[in-house]
Design an enzyme around this catalytic site. Structure first.
Site, PDB file in Angstrom:
ATOM      1  N   GLY A  68       0.777  -1.232   0.000  1.00  0.00           N
ATOM      2  CA  GLY A  68       0.000   0.000   0.000  1.00  0.00           C
ATOM      3  C   GLY A  68       0.807   1.280   0.000  1.00  0.00           C
TER       4      GLY A  68
ATOM      5  CE1 TYR B 227       4.009  -9.284 -11.599  1.00  0.00           C
ATOM      6  CE2 TYR B 227       3.197  -9.223 -13.862  1.00  0.00           C
ATOM      7  CZ  TYR B 227       3.134  -8.782 -12.545  1.00  0.00           C
ATOM      8  OH  TYR B 227       2.203  -7.842 -12.190  1.00  0.00           O
TER       9      TYR B 227
ATOM     10  N   GLY C 248       1.928   3.197  -5.969  1.00  0.00           N
ATOM     11  CA  GLY C 248       1.259   2.614  -7.114  1.00  0.00           C
ATOM     12  C   GLY C 248      -0.209   2.306  -6.914  1.00  0.00           C
TER      13      GLY C 248
END
Length: 250
Positions: free
Chosen positions: A14, A152, A17
């Protein structure tokens, strides 16, 4: 009156972004937001951006470390109102083609994106109030086969799968689980991953990959997170909402 008044939310990753934008939006909608991330200075700045200690609480930690998550949820428990929203957002990425992937590379990505996401939600279960919303941050990368993004992409495909299974497992508690899949969103992660010297060119290329011809803003992804967190999405379960400017759609 906000659509999340008197609600408690957790947003991992948090500090910057999409995570920060989502925490800001959830707080604007009335929630008290607990944020976590590895960089204390970023978290402290994020608390002020969200609205100060009355709107947000920061607990520094790494989601791949169970002890750090225990500290996060102990802080939530101490507030005494349970937990209504979990946005499992924190993730990491690496650019490594198949022939160069090492065990260290694999462990780094999967420990955070897969194991960390699992632990984030699993450790939240005792605190979830009836009707809670769990949102997992997946990615368009799970579907588009970008070179050198195999680790990813595979980790985000696992996250998407988690959303389906957990939606089925938790539905009898009234807990809804959904996923959001952002496409190219302009965040500091672009520079972190590609380097300052390449960031401008990468942003230009990513913008051309979308049908809208631009990158997304973190606030645009946050708006979808807020929708999934609220009762406005009450008939959505196990869904995957793309926020990608049409990248994987047309």
């Amino acid at each position: 009156m906000g659509q999340l008044d008197n609600k408690t939310a957790v947003v991992t990753g948090g500090g910057t972004g999409i995570g920060l934008a989502s925490a800001v939006r959830l707080a604007e909608d009335g929630a008290h937001v607990f944020i976590t991330g590895r960089r204390r200075a970023e978290l402290d700045a994020a608390v002020e951006a969200i609205g100060g200690p009355e709107r947000a609480t920061a607990v520094a930690g790494d989601i791949s470390n169970p002890a750090d998550l225990d500290r996060l949820y102990e802080a939530v428990r101490a507030r005494g109102q349970g937990l209504d929203v979990v946005f499992a957002n924190a993730a990491t990425a690496s650019l490594v083609p198949l022939e160069q992937i090492t065990e260290k590379d694999f462990d780094h990505v999967f420990d955070v994106n897969v194991r960390g996401t699992l632990l984030t939600v699993q450790k939240a279960l005792p605190l979830l109030n009836d009707g809670a919303s769990v949102i997992l941050n997946a990615s368009t990368a799970a579907d588009n086969g970008t070179e050198a993004f195999g680790l990813y992409a595979a980790s985000k495909a696992a996250v998407r799968s988690f959303a389906r299974t957990w939606a089925n497992e938790l539905k009898d508690r009234g807990v809804r689980v959904n996923a959001v899949s952002p496409g190219p969103v302009d965040t500091p992660g672009i520079t972190d991953l590609f380097g300052e010297e390449n960031a401008a060119d990468v942003r230009t290329k990513l913008a051309t990959d979308t049908a809208l011809g631009r990158m997304g803003r973190p606030e645009e992804a946050a708006a979808v997170v807020a929708f999934l967190a609220s009762d406005q999405s009450s008939f959505m379960l196990g869904a995957n909402v793309f926020v990608d400017g049409g990248e994987n759609q047309i």
